[in-house]
Each structure stands twice: as C-alpha cells, then as structure tokens.
Design an enzyme around this catalytic site. Structure first.
Site, PDB file in Angstrom:
ATOM      1  N   GLU A 231       0.878  -1.165   0.000  1.00 51.47           N
ATOM      2  CA  GLU A 231       0.000   0.000   0.000  1.00 51.47           C
ATOM      3  C   GLU A 231       0.916   1.215   0.000  1.00 51.47           C
ATOM      4  O   GLU A 231       1.686   1.408   0.934  1.00 51.47           O
ATOM      5  CB  GLU A 231      -0.902  -0.032   1.233  1.00 51.47           C
ATOM      6  CG  GLU A 231      -1.994   1.019   1.197  1.00 51.47           C
ATOM      7  CD  GLU A 231      -1.667   2.204   2.066  1.00 51.47           C
ATOM      8  OE1 GLU A 231      -1.075   3.177   1.537  1.00 51.47           O
ATOM      9  OE2 GLU A 231      -1.991   2.166   3.253  1.00 51.47           O
ATOM     10  N   CYS A 268      -2.283   8.103   4.669  1.00 57.99           N
ATOM     11  CA  CYS A 268      -2.312   7.760   3.244  1.00 57.99           C
ATOM     12  C   CYS A 268      -3.658   8.093   2.614  1.00 57.99           C
ATOM     13  O   CYS A 268      -3.781   8.134   1.391  1.00 57.99           O
ATOM     14  CB  CYS A 268      -1.991   6.284   3.049  1.00 57.99           C
ATOM     15  SG  CYS A 268      -3.074   5.178   3.977  1.00 57.99           S
TER      16      CYS A 268
END
Length: 495
Positions: A231, A268
């Site tokens: 990720e 994020c």
C-alpha cells in the site's frame, strides 16, 4: 540505544527458522490461530501505558491519537480471530459427485492453504496498527503463515517492545518461537536480502511509492516470483458537485479542513486534490477553506526525514506554472514543524503537469478549478489509481453527473459519498486498496478480516476420503460454518 542492521547471516538464519516453524504452524487449527491472536492482544493490553509513552517519544504523535490507534490494533487482532472461528473470512466450496453412468462428475472441494513465511515492513505513521502487531502481521498469522517483521527505523524501540510481547504470546500458546521473528534494518540492503530469500513467500508493506515499488520489483525478479501486497499512498481526490457545494459550502469546507490537517496530514488517505466547477460557490468554498486552514496550528511531523520531504515537495509544487498560493509555504525554525499549505490552479494546468498529480505527505492540498463538467470529467479520466475518491454531492447531483461516478469507480478502491477519506473502518466490508500506484494488487485489502486472503492460495481436493479432508470441507461440517454446497450457501451436513 540503537539497533544494528541484521547481517546477511542473521537474515539467512531468520528465514530458515521461519520456514521450519511454518511447516508446523500451517497445520494448526483455526481455533489455535485465533487463540494466538487473542493472546497477543492481551499481552499488548497489559503494557498499554508503557507502549503509548514509548511511541509518543519516538513518533511525536499525540497521546489521544496513539490511544485510538492502539485500541484499533487490539480490535484488529480480535476481529481476525473471530473471522477464523466463524469461517467468514473465506469462501469454501463443495460440489459433490454426480454418479451419472454416461457422464460421471468427480467430488471436488475447495479451501485455502497458507503461502509460507511472510516478510512484513512496518509503516512510519502507524507504530501500532500498521506495524509490528498490525494488520499485515495479524492477517498473516491468521492465514497460517509465519512472520518476519522488519522494524521501521522511525520507531525501533516501540517495535522492539511490541515484538517481545508477541514472542511472549507465542510461547504462552506453546507454539514454535520462530512463528514470529523481528529484525532491524535502516539500510535498503536488509529489505532486499529479506525479500530475495527463497524461504519468503509473500510481502506485506505500507509506505512510500518508491520503497514499495522497489520491493515489488525485487520480488518479481526472483527465480520464484512472490506476491507483494504494498500500500503506497494516494492523493485521494475530492470532487465538489454544484448543488451540494452551493447548499453546504461551509460544512464541506469544515470537513475537508479537518481531514487535510488530521495528524499533520500524515495519513495515506488524506485528501490532497479538490476539484470543483468554477462558480461563486467554489469561490466561497475556497475562501472558507483558506480561512479554516490558516487558523490551524502547526503540528510536529513524525521525524525529520518526513518533514524534510514535505518541505521539498511543497517547494517543488508551489513553483510550478499557473499555481497560485492561497496559504503560502511558511518555513519554521523547528525541524519537525509543519503548517498547512493550500494552493489553487486550473484543470488545464493540472492536466499538463505531472508534478501536480504526485502525493505530498503532510498538510497540503491543491484546489483545481474546472471550466465545466466536461472538463471535470476529462481530468478525472487522467487520474492514476487511488485508495479513495470522494463525491460531495446531492442525490440530484449524482443523477445529473452519473458519468463522473462511472469514471471514478475505475480509479479507486473506496468511493465516498459526503464524507472524508480519513478514518478507515476495520470491518469485512472495508476495502483499503486500489489500482496501481495506490497498491500493487487492487484485488486485496489491507484492512479488515478479508485481508487474510492475501496470504493464502486456493487448493482443490478431488475424490478424497472424508477423514483426510480439512475440517472445513468434511461432510459433518465440524466447524459449523457456512459453505457453498452444490452452488448454494448452506451450513448443513452432507449426507
């Protein structure tokens, strides 16, 4: 006290031990694995005060933020254990034999087996939930894989203490010590050696695009390529549709200001790009967001490396053509401190400049004004893969601008309606992933018990005696789970 990088000999020994332990651990029952996850949660809970104090000293994150993250970490461990005990984490299929004299069909039954030892790389911004005892470790252990965690250099002491508690839990469950191992390595060479080792069968990573892509390339070039579930961040675009923006200008500005600056923008899922159609409502929104961010206090970032990268990327973005600064970059004498930065540009300038598409990790956002809906649709089509896309809209907006939703669904892993992307719920229905470059495999999530599927592979048993089948496929259904039997969901026995 600093921790030395693992040597090649130590990495070799660690990987070999992980494989030897995997041979044993992969045969444990789901109940045993759930018990281990529960024991880890209890070990962490008993030392919560010390762990949070230590993480505060290393990451500069506030106590309230770390307490929430710590609670989430415990919840993840318990939730993944519950998914094992109930069998809801997988899809188990049985098609019984058809004794047709002309065209007989075999009895086939499908379940999953663990991949093998998993290398987990902790995240700098989540010392608990995405690090040593985080979701990657929990889901790999739930899958029946052994785990090697490489501590993140931003919080090595926190990682070391958490690792010791996990190892304590492993011993209390009378399982092989090497089910979980922990190493340090500030040098990229350590990561490379670990991923290249033939005993490693998968990788879990949360962090920057550069580091995640490097690990992905190393794994792909091995003699035996292995999956890397990386990720790697996202700009998480927000699209402001006309009726909603005109009706709820202040509310939308308040929501986005809070999300942009939450934890100094070090998520994020922070919204980094805000698209709107040029109008009086967009001008009002821009003024309100600017004022809100101006009055947000500066916050410390995680470490000097991240603070330096934030300053560098902001300086690069602000010097691009056709960029107007609404809140200019303000340098600080404090090396960790960051203040919100807000800029605005046109859709045409944005589409012509790849620099403006890049993630800036920290409290920064860029407003992009579109001439009309057609231009908004065009710019949406040029976006790369994202973890999230957000629509601020009324239902009438959605009906009128349905083409935009169609485009954005292809761009992200989570579509948000009138909310903010920060705040990721840990549950089966959550998908925390997205098309490249947000992640390296958009089919899987790193949050929620569905994450277990990353570290298993399907296996089919054909015409096997019932006693030699794994419990989830046996006729008696001893685990009392739901299964797909002859194309129908059922929890019944097979007679």
């Amino acid at each position: 006290m600093s921790f030395p990088d693992a040597t090649p000999a130590e990495i070799e020994q660690t990987a070999q031990r992980a494989w030897e332990a995997f041979v044993v651990y992969r045969k444990t029952s789901w109940k045993q694995r759930a018990g281990l996850l529960s024991q880890i949660a209890e070990a962490l809970r008993a030392r919560e005060t010390e762990l949070i104090a230590l993480a505060m000293s290393e990451t500069h994150l506030p106590e309230a933020r770390l307490k929430n993250e710590f609670a989430r970490t415990l919840f993840q461990l318990q939730q993944y254990g519950h998914a094992l005990e109930t069998g809801i984490w997988g899809s188990f299929s049985i098609d019984t034999a058809v004794p047709d004299p002309v065209s007989p069909q075999a009895d086939v039954r499908k379940t999953y087996v663990p991949l093998g030892p998993v290398a987990v790389f902790g995240a700098s911004n989540f010392p608990f939930a995405f690090s040593t005892a985080g979701g990657d470790t929990a889901s790999a252990l739930a899958a029946g894989c052994t785990v090697i965690v490489k501590a993140h250099p931003a919080h090595p002491h926190t990682s070391e203490m958490v690792a010791a508690l996990i190892q304590q839990a492993v011993r209390q469950c009378n399982l092989p010590d090497a089910i979980f191992q922990h190493i340090h390595g500030a040098s990229p060479t350590v990561s490379e050696m670990l991923v290249k080792h033939p005993c490693i069968k998968a990788v879990g990573f949360t962090g920057s695009y550069a580091a995640g892509k490097a690990l992905f390339d190393i794994a792909r070039q091995r003699k035996e390529p292995i999956p890397v579930f990386a990720e790697m961040g996202s700009v998480n675009p927000v699209f402001l549709l006309p009726e909603k923006l005109s009706r709820d200008t202040a509310t939308v500005a308040d929501m986005l200001a809070g999300s942009i600056t939450l934890s100094a923008g070090q998520f994020c899922t922070k919204p980094g790009l805000i698209f709107g159609i040029q109008s009086e409502a967009l001008e009002r929104f821009t003024t309100l967001l600017t004022e809100k961010l101006k009055h947000t206090q500066a916050q410390d970032m995680l470490h000097e490396g991240i603070a330096h990268a934030f300053r560098e990327k902001v300086q690069l973005a602000r010097h691009q053509q056709q960029i107007r600064e609404l809140i200019p970059f303000s340098s600080s004498t404090h090396p960790l401190e960051a203040k919100p930065v807000l800029s605005i540009t046109s859709a045409s300038a944005f589409m012509a400049n790849a620099v403006l598409h890049e993630e800036i990790f920290g409290p920064y956002a860029l407003i992009i004004g579109c001439k009309n809906f057609e231009e908004m649709l065009e710019v949406a089509g040029q976006l790369e893969g994202q973890l999230t896309c957000t629509l601020m809209a009324t239902e009438q907006d959605l009906q009128k601008h349905a083409a935009l939703l169609d485009v954005l669904i292809l761009k992200c892993g989570r579509m948000i309606f009138n909310g903010v992307p920060t705040g990721v719920r840990v549950c089966m229905a959550m998908h925390h992933g997205g098309p490249f470059p947000a992640t390296t495999d958009s089919r899987f999530t790193s949050v929620g018990a569905d994450a277990i599927k990353r570290f298993v592979r399907p296996i089919c048993f054909q015409n096997f005696p019932d006693a030699f089948l794994p419990p989830e496929l046996q006729n008696e259904n001893p685990l009392l789970i739901g299964r797909i039997i002859n194309q129908r969901l059922s929890s019944s026995k097979i007679v």
